[in-house]
Design a protein around this motif. Sequence first.
Motif, PDB file in Angstrom:
ATOM      1  N   ARG A   1       0.825  -1.208   0.000  1.00 22.66           N
ATOM      2  CA  ARG A   1       0.000   0.000   0.000  1.00 22.66           C
ATOM      3  C   ARG A   1       0.863   1.263   0.000  1.00 22.66           C
ATOM      4  O   ARG A   1       0.359   2.357   0.257  1.00 22.66           O
ATOM      5  CB  ARG A   1      -0.917   0.016   1.225  1.00 22.66           C
ATOM      6  CG  ARG A   1      -1.973  -1.087   1.248  1.00 22.66           C
ATOM      7  CD  ARG A   1      -2.771  -1.031   2.546  1.00 22.66           C
ATOM      8  NE  ARG A   1      -3.829  -2.031   2.580  1.00 22.66           N
ATOM      9  CZ  ARG A   1      -5.089  -1.819   2.206  1.00 22.66           C
ATOM     10  NH1 ARG A   1      -5.430  -0.621   1.760  1.00 22.66           N
ATOM     11  NH2 ARG A   1      -5.983  -2.774   2.278  1.00 22.66           N
TER      12      ARG A   1
ATOM     13  N   THR B   1       3.971   3.856  -1.748  1.00 18.14           N
ATOM     14  CA  THR B   1       4.637   4.331  -2.959  1.00 18.14           C
ATOM     15  C   THR B   1       6.035   4.835  -2.605  1.00 18.14           C
ATOM     16  O   THR B   1       6.364   5.023  -1.426  1.00 18.14           O
ATOM     17  CB  THR B   1       3.848   5.474  -3.611  1.00 18.14           C
ATOM     18  OG1 THR B   1       3.695   6.540  -2.652  1.00 18.14           O
ATOM     19  CG2 THR B   1       2.470   5.012  -4.057  1.00 18.14           C
TER      20      THR B   1
ATOM     21  N   ASP C   1       0.231   5.267   0.670  1.00 21.55           N
ATOM     22  CA  ASP C   1      -0.549   5.883  -0.396  1.00 21.55           C
ATOM     23  C   ASP C   1      -1.926   6.260   0.173  1.00 21.55           C
ATOM     24  O   ASP C   1      -2.742   5.374   0.450  1.00 21.55           O
ATOM     25  CB  ASP C   1      -0.698   4.904  -1.552  1.00 21.55           C
ATOM     26  CG  ASP C   1      -1.486   5.486  -2.718  1.00 21.55           C
ATOM     27  OD1 ASP C   1      -1.926   6.648  -2.618  1.00 21.55           O
ATOM     28  OD2 ASP C   1      -1.670   4.778  -3.726  1.00 21.55           O
TER      29      ASP C   1
ATOM     30  N   HIS D   1      -4.428   7.434  -1.187  1.00 21.93           N
ATOM     31  CA  HIS D   1      -5.523   7.193  -2.134  1.00 21.93           C
ATOM     32  C   HIS D   1      -5.449   5.784  -2.713  1.00 21.93           C
ATOM     33  O   HIS D   1      -5.834   5.574  -3.864  1.00 21.93           O
ATOM     34  CB  HIS D   1      -5.485   8.237  -3.254  1.00 21.93           C
ATOM     35  CG  HIS D   1      -5.441   9.665  -2.779  1.00 21.93           C
ATOM     36  ND1 HIS D   1      -6.496  10.240  -2.101  1.00 21.93           N
ATOM     37  CD2 HIS D   1      -4.467  10.600  -2.856  1.00 21.93           C
ATOM     38  CE1 HIS D   1      -6.177  11.491  -1.792  1.00 21.93           C
ATOM     39  NE2 HIS D   1      -4.962  11.740  -2.236  1.00 21.93           N
ATOM     40  N   PHE D   2      -4.960   4.844  -1.915  1.00 17.50           N
ATOM     41  CA  PHE D   2      -4.788   3.482  -2.442  1.00 17.50           C
ATOM     42  C   PHE D   2      -6.124   2.920  -2.936  1.00 17.50           C
ATOM     43  O   PHE D   2      -7.152   3.013  -2.259  1.00 17.50           O
ATOM     44  CB  PHE D   2      -4.226   2.559  -1.349  1.00 17.50           C
ATOM     45  CG  PHE D   2      -4.083   1.134  -1.813  1.00 17.50           C
ATOM     46  CD1 PHE D   2      -2.988   0.758  -2.565  1.00 17.50           C
ATOM     47  CD2 PHE D   2      -5.062   0.189  -1.522  1.00 17.50           C
ATOM     48  CE1 PHE D   2      -2.856  -0.545  -3.014  1.00 17.50           C
ATOM     49  CE2 PHE D   2      -4.944  -1.115  -1.962  1.00 17.50           C
ATOM     50  CZ  PHE D   2      -3.826  -1.487  -2.715  1.00 17.50           C
ATOM     51  N   ASP D   3      -6.060   2.341  -4.139  1.00 19.07           N
ATOM     52  CA  ASP D   3      -7.242   1.751  -4.758  1.00 19.07           C
ATOM     53  C   ASP D   3      -6.829   0.430  -5.388  1.00 19.07           C
ATOM     54  O   ASP D   3      -5.984   0.400  -6.298  1.00 19.07           O
ATOM     55  CB  ASP D   3      -7.801   2.702  -5.816  1.00 19.07           C
ATOM     56  CG  ASP D   3      -9.096   2.187  -6.448  1.00 19.07           C
ATOM     57  OD1 ASP D   3      -9.479   1.028  -6.178  1.00 19.07           O
ATOM     58  OD2 ASP D   3      -9.707   2.936  -7.232  1.00 19.07           O
TER      59      ASP D   3
ATOM     60  N   HIS E   1      -6.446  -0.163  -9.201  1.00 20.05           N
ATOM     61  CA  HIS E   1      -5.275   0.262  -9.965  1.00 20.05           C
ATOM     62  C   HIS E   1      -4.332  -0.918 -10.249  1.00 20.05           C
ATOM     63  O   HIS E   1      -3.473  -0.826 -11.134  1.00 20.05           O
ATOM     64  CB  HIS E   1      -4.488   1.324  -9.188  1.00 20.05           C
ATOM     65  CG  HIS E   1      -5.071   2.691  -9.287  1.00 20.05           C
ATOM     66  ND1 HIS E   1      -5.331   3.332 -10.485  1.00 20.05           N
ATOM     67  CD2 HIS E   1      -5.455   3.573  -8.318  1.00 20.05           C
ATOM     68  CE1 HIS E   1      -5.829   4.530 -10.265  1.00 20.05           C
ATOM     69  NE2 HIS E   1      -5.924   4.702  -8.947  1.00 20.05           N
ATOM     70  N   HIS E   2      -4.460  -1.989  -9.496  1.00  9.26           N
ATOM     71  CA  HIS E   2      -3.460  -3.051  -9.520  1.00  9.26           C
ATOM     72  C   HIS E   2      -3.978  -4.371 -10.090  1.00  9.26           C
ATOM     73  O   HIS E   2      -3.251  -5.373 -10.062  1.00  9.26           O
ATOM     74  CB  HIS E   2      -2.930  -3.283  -8.100  1.00  9.26           C
ATOM     75  CG  HIS E   2      -2.352  -2.045  -7.494  1.00  9.26           C
ATOM     76  ND1 HIS E   2      -1.046  -1.665  -7.692  1.00  9.26           N
ATOM     77  CD2 HIS E   2      -2.913  -1.079  -6.720  1.00  9.26           C
ATOM     78  CE1 HIS E   2      -0.820  -0.526  -7.060  1.00  9.26           C
ATOM     79  NE2 HIS E   2      -1.942  -0.150  -6.468  1.00  9.26           N
TER      80      HIS E   2
ATOM     81  N   ASP F   1       3.344   6.311  -9.669  1.00  8.95           N
ATOM     82  CA  ASP F   1       2.386   7.101  -8.892  1.00  8.95           C
ATOM     83  C   ASP F   1       1.567   6.224  -7.956  1.00  8.95           C
ATOM     84  O   ASP F   1       0.815   6.740  -7.127  1.00  8.95           O
ATOM     85  CB  ASP F   1       1.438   7.847  -9.831  1.00  8.95           C
ATOM     86  CG  ASP F   1       2.131   8.966 -10.587  1.00  8.95           C
ATOM     87  OD1 ASP F   1       3.160   9.461 -10.086  1.00  8.95           O
ATOM     88  OD2 ASP F   1       1.651   9.331 -11.677  1.00  8.95           O
ATOM     89  N   HIS F   2       1.708   4.921  -8.102  1.00 11.17           N
ATOM     90  CA  HIS F   2       0.972   3.964  -7.280  1.00 11.17           C
ATOM     91  C   HIS F   2       1.953   2.929  -6.735  1.00 11.17           C
ATOM     92  O   HIS F   2       3.092   2.838  -7.189  1.00 11.17           O
ATOM     93  CB  HIS F   2      -0.118   3.278  -8.112  1.00 11.17           C
ATOM     94  CG  HIS F   2      -1.085   4.223  -8.743  1.00 11.17           C
ATOM     95  ND1 HIS F   2      -2.035   4.900  -8.007  1.00 11.17           N
ATOM     96  CD2 HIS F   2      -1.241   4.620 -10.037  1.00 11.17           C
ATOM     97  CE1 HIS F   2      -2.743   5.683  -8.814  1.00 11.17           C
ATOM     98  NE2 HIS F   2      -2.287   5.530 -10.046  1.00 11.17           N
TER      99      HIS F   2
END
Length: 468
Positions: A64, A66, A82, A84-86, A89-90, A120-121
């Motif tokens: 989680r 960056t 992060d 704004h972890f989502d 995205h992964h 960015d992630h």
Amino acid sequence: MAESVPPPTAELRLLDSGFIELEDSDRHISLGIAAVAIIAGEPPSRDEFSHTLTRGLERNARLRQTVRRAPLDLATPVWENDPHFDLAHHVRWTALPRPGDEQELCELVATEMEERLDRDHPLWQCVVVERLAGDRWALIVKAHHSLVDGVSGISLFEHLCDPVSDPVAAEAENRAAPESPGSTAARLLGWAGGGLRLPVALPRFVIGAVRGLTPVALAAFTPAADSSLNGPIGRQRRYVIARPSLSDVRAICAAFGVTVNDVVLTAVAAGYRDLLFGRNERPAPNKLRILVPVSMRTEQAKDVLDNRVSAMMPFLPIDVADPVERLSTIHARMTEHKSRDEARAESSLLTVASRLPFAPMAWTLRLMARFPQRSVSALATNVPGPRHELAVCGRRVLQLLPAVPIAMRLRTAIAILSYADQLTFGITGDYDTAPDIGVIADGIVREIQRLREHADIRRLPPPDIAGG
């Protein structure tokens, strides 16, 4: 299991940040390491798979986070949460065109190895391949080399699998649990005792380090003979696999008194020998110096996501034609490299370097990465994988394939991974300059078959000359 809570920030180790510098030095390379699982049955639903990944994230808080770098690299890069972890995205879902066979899967893996991870992630990604021939599906798990090495990468994959019910495996996991306060006190006492021994130990350490690092330094700065294996690389990749018999490898080890790594490198040497012959190049003694990563990871640090590797750089005896003689030569050379403790000396040097100011170290790494290296022509990394079978979303993992990136003018790289009773070689090549890497795969399988035949002959009972 309670979710692990990472610190707000944590510095990258020097080797971890070095892989970021290396990727920045060449726009053609992507330093993602991948494990490819071929899994039985129908793929899970998206909700089911997301639930499985969420459980895995609870065991790896670093997933989680960056990387944040300071301007001009004046300070050490740090991992930070992060906000704004989502998970979306992964995760990516895809399917192969029919029939969805192994060749098409390998082409997909090659494409995935080309793509850089988004900084960015958090630096990892899962690709669910919904349709394979034979009522199967696949899962590609890729993470940046700054996040994992071979051993921690496989540990990461295991954490995304279903919990292991095997009591032996559970016991091993308990042994790797965080240390107790008592063990911390014991460690403090050990440090105190170490300080008293420092006047004796320091000169011994310096002598050992110089002895181990001298051949490594000579290898790193001495160009090998010109070869088509070393040179500029493009952006596109090829990927093939070889599956020799693990039982054959064990029989060879028992018959000749060698290690699995000796057998693996002998097979790799045979594959490259065939490749060079096919390119009308003479396989000379100093033609192929290979980079062999060596894990410096303790059992207690198995699940820590970072890099804890050193390396040896032997010449492979591609000039030797006989398989048994080639195996004997490899065994002798690797024994010599180990006796000089090169890997530990190099690891000690990295430890010392990590205590120096980061900015000059980063600038030095960046400068070195931009110089074309000509001393090493290939890479082969051997990672011991899980001995027990794994499952993802209740579905059995049938096969586990490794894939490693290429960089630093190395047009090919080979990852070797054991899983349960299987042994798989994953070979990555540059698309334009290594279109024939299938020759390496065929040579690896053929070499192990030949060595197994010699092993069987060696184990035959002597003839009864007194008989009638």
